[in-house]
Design a protein around this motif. Structure first.
Motif, short mmCIF file in Angstrom:
data_model
loop_
_atom_site.label_atom_id
_atom_site.label_comp_id
_atom_site.label_asym_id
_atom_site.label_seq_id
_atom_site.Cartn_x
_atom_site.Cartn_y
_atom_site.Cartn_z
N GLN A 1 13.46 8.89 67.44
CA GLN A 1 13.14 9.08 68.84
C GLN A 1 13.12 10.57 69.15
OE1 GLN A 1 15.35 6.62 71.62
NE2 GLN A 1 15.36 8.28 73.11
N THR A 2 12.10 11.00 69.88
CA THR A 2 11.99 12.41 70.21
C THR A 2 13.03 12.81 71.26
OG1 THR A 2 10.30 11.87 71.85
CG2 THR A 2 9.54 12.51 69.66
N SER A 3 13.32 14.11 71.31
CA SER A 3 14.32 14.64 72.23
C SER A 3 13.90 16.04 72.65
CB SER A 3 15.70 14.67 71.58
OG SER A 3 15.69 15.53 70.45
N GLU A 4 14.77 16.72 73.41
CA GLU A 4 14.46 18.09 73.82
C GLU A 4 14.37 19.03 72.62
OE1 GLU A 4 13.71 19.47 76.74
OE2 GLU A 4 13.66 17.50 77.69
N ASP A 5 15.21 18.80 71.63
CA ASP A 5 15.18 19.64 70.43
C ASP A 5 14.06 19.24 69.48
OD1 ASP A 5 17.39 21.01 71.39
OD2 ASP A 5 18.80 19.65 70.40
N ASN A 6 13.60 18.02 69.58
CA ASN A 6 12.52 17.53 68.72
C ASN A 6 11.47 16.84 69.58
OD1 ASN A 6 11.05 16.70 66.47
ND2 ASN A 6 12.25 14.83 66.22
N PRO A 7 10.69 17.61 70.35
CA PRO A 7 9.75 17.03 71.31
C PRO A 7 8.50 16.48 70.62
CG PRO A 7 9.54 19.41 71.33
CD PRO A 7 10.68 19.09 70.39
N PRO A 8 7.76 15.62 71.31
CA PRO A 8 6.50 15.11 70.75
C PRO A 8 5.39 16.17 70.86
CG PRO A 8 6.89 14.15 72.91
CD PRO A 8 8.11 14.95 72.58
N ASN B 1 -5.21 23.53 62.68
CA ASN B 1 -4.19 24.56 62.71
C ASN B 1 -2.94 23.97 63.36
OD1 ASN B 1 -2.60 26.82 62.93
ND2 ASN B 1 -4.21 28.12 63.79
N ALA B 2 -1.82 24.04 62.68
CA ALA B 2 -0.58 23.45 63.19
C ALA B 2 -0.14 24.11 64.49
CB ALA B 2 0.52 23.55 62.14
N GLU B 3 -0.52 25.40 64.67
CA GLU B 3 -0.07 26.08 65.88
C GLU B 3 -0.84 25.64 67.11
OE1 GLU B 3 -0.40 30.21 65.11
OE2 GLU B 3 1.27 30.25 63.65
N GLU B 4 -1.94 24.90 66.92
CA GLU B 4 -2.72 24.42 68.06
C GLU B 4 -2.17 23.12 68.65
OE1 GLU B 4 -6.70 24.05 66.73
OE2 GLU B 4 -7.05 26.22 66.59
N ALA B 5 -1.17 22.56 68.01
CA ALA B 5 -0.54 21.34 68.56
C ALA B 5 0.21 21.71 69.85
CB ALA B 5 0.40 20.74 67.55
N VAL B 6 0.12 20.86 70.85
CA VAL B 6 0.73 21.14 72.15
C VAL B 6 1.78 20.05 72.45
CG1 VAL B 6 -1.28 22.35 73.07
CG2 VAL B 6 -1.09 19.88 73.35
N ARG B 7 2.78 20.48 73.17
CA ARG B 7 3.83 19.54 73.56
C ARG B 7 3.33 18.65 74.69
NH1 ARG B 7 10.11 20.86 75.39
NH2 ARG B 7 10.63 18.69 75.97
N ILE B 8 3.72 17.41 74.66
CA ILE B 8 3.36 16.48 75.73
C ILE B 8 4.63 15.92 76.35
CG2 ILE B 8 1.14 15.86 74.69
CD1 ILE B 8 2.40 13.29 73.70
N TYR B 9 4.46 15.46 77.60
CA TYR B 9 5.60 14.92 78.35
C TYR B 9 5.26 13.52 78.81
CZ TYR B 9 7.02 19.82 78.56
OH TYR B 9 7.39 21.11 78.22
N PHE B 10 6.24 12.62 78.72
CA PHE B 10 6.03 11.24 79.14
C PHE B 10 6.67 11.03 80.52
CE2 PHE B 10 5.66 11.02 74.56
CZ PHE B 10 4.56 10.19 74.39
#
Length: 437
Positions: A388-395, A428-437
């Motif tokens: 499960q994702t968390s603040e330290d391991n976000p999606p 590019n791995a740096e192009e991944a963006v964080r998402i919020y549910f």
């Protein structure tokens, strides 16, 4: 049987034993008190007979003699009265003394027996508390995060949650006292009252409905009539229905007022609730004998008012987009639900000496299954690492549209190059963006 069930069964066994003793004590006490009453009755009879005998004897100790004129030898008509010396006070007979001694002895025996049994029962009751302490863990510190409240921001959030809870209950004075004592800033204090003002008004109406006062609730329903109709809510009609039945319950004197109220307020519900409105109109037939003797008597019970108040609270909160439960109550109830499982896993970890698994991080060592009312947002679990994702391991959302956790992103990337595990797109791995549910 798990540890919780075994603990409950153990305590229940001791409780059953105490209940059995209590029932036996009740039976024995009833019998003993009955015997004491009979002994006292016999004793009263004996003492009553003894008193009659003493009274009879004492009344015969005085004799009056008045000679007749024929026997008056002196011929001057002088009356003579002879008194005897009073006899010694009469004592109780040996039989009566035996009855009294026997009654007193038996009464003392019965009272002593009741005292002993009562003392033994209290000893058994005290053992229940010890059984609870023995079978259930009362030390919740093992599941606490003592470091959380050492942070000033977290402590202020807790104080705000408590103050908001008081505001929701209409206890503004208590909330202001808490704000003053914890030295909350004016900005936070204003947010406490502004954010909970709407619910405080709804809560006040909820309390009045339970007290059978529909005035404010009916005004609110008229203001939001269109929104309630769009949501297919039943609360507006139910409020009018309860008010109508309240007028009918007043008797024949309020019949005209009830008819006028029905004509004014039931018109808009005639199509949807035609059959139910017709049934309500039939209640006038039972006015001479009273609604309490009719099929409509359930409208007079407090259960109907309590049910109506909770329906109003639910629909009003849904319409206004606010929670019917305070954040504090939700957290406390969710914690109470999760606490037994946390205590159980903590004991298991201590017995196996694996306390390192629970190092105070945000993630719990086990999954806690909470009820639906405690779920307010979606939860994302990484399909790669099954975590499960968390603040330290976000999606993180990849450029191809797939979502994985941040830890999986770093493990799958080779430098800056990442190949999606679901599609053959390199990116590019740096192009991944964080998402919020």
């Amino acid at each position: 049987m798990d540890n919780e069930s075994w603990a409950c069964a153990s305590v229940e066994k001791d409780l059953t034993r105490v209940v059995t003793k209590l029932e036996q004590l009740h039976e024995n006490a009833s019998a003993d008190i009955g015997d004491i009453a009979l002994l006292m009755s016999d004793l009263v009879k004996v003492l009553g007979k003894a008193e009659q005998i003493v009274t009879t004897i004492n009344s015969s100790t005085q004799v009056s003699a008045t000679p007749s004129s024929g026997d008056d030898t002196m011929g001057d008509g002088v009356s003579m009265q002879v008194e005897t010396e009073p006899t010694a006070p009469q004592r109780l007979t040996d039989r009566q003394m035996d009855v009294i001694r026997e009654a007193i002895l038996k009464c003392n025996e019965r009272v002593q027996k009741l005292s002993t049994e009562h003392r033994d029962l209290h000893g058994s009751i005290s053992k229940i508390g010890k059984a609870i302490d023995r079978n259930f863990s009362a030390d919740f510190t093992s599941t606490m995060r003592v470091d959380v409240l050492q942070d000033e921001d977290n402590l202020m959030l807790l104080n705000k949650a408590i103050a908001k809870h008081y505001c929701r209950q209409g206890m503004d004075d208590v909330a202001r006292t808490l704000i003053r004592e914890c030295k909350m800033s004016e900005e936070h204090a204003q947010d406490v009252f502004d954010s909970e003002r709407e619910f405080a008004d709804i809560y006040g109406m909820w309390v009045k409905i339970q007290k059978r006062d529909l005035t404010d609730a009916l005004k609110w329903a008229r203001v939001y009539s269109r929104q309630l109709s769009d949501r297919h809510s039943l609360i507006e009609f139910r409020l009018h229905r309860m008010r109508f039945m309240q007028l009918v319950s007043y008797g024949l004197d309020s019949q005209r007022e009830a008819i006028t109220y029905a004509r004014l307020n039931f018109k808009k519900f005639a199509v949807r609730y035609e059959h139910e409105i017709a049934n309500l109109m039939a209640s006038f037939i039972y006015l001479p004998s009273g609604l309490e003797n009719s099929p409509y008597k359930h409208f007079l019970g407090q259960e109907m008012w309590t049910e109506l108040s909770f329906i109003f609270l639910k629909d009003a909160c849904q319409l206004l987009g606010i929670s019917k439960n305070s954040a504090l109550s939700v957290v406390v109830n969710a914690g109470c639900t999760a606490l037994p499982a946390l205590l159980n896993i903590k004991q298991v970890m201590q017995s196996r000496q694996v306390l390192g698994m629970w190092n105070g991080c945000d993630e719990l060592p086990i999954e806690i299954d909470l009820q639906p009312e405690f779920r307010f947002h979606s939860i994302f679990a990484c399909p790669i690492l099954r975590q499960q994702t968390s603040e330290d391991n976000p999606p993180k959302k990849l450029t191809c549209g797939h979502v994985i956790s941040n830890d999986a992103l770093h493990k799958l990337s080779n430098g800056h190059i990442l190949k999606c595990p679901y599609c053959p797109v390199e990116q590019n791995a740096e192009e991944a963006v964080r998402i919020y549910f």
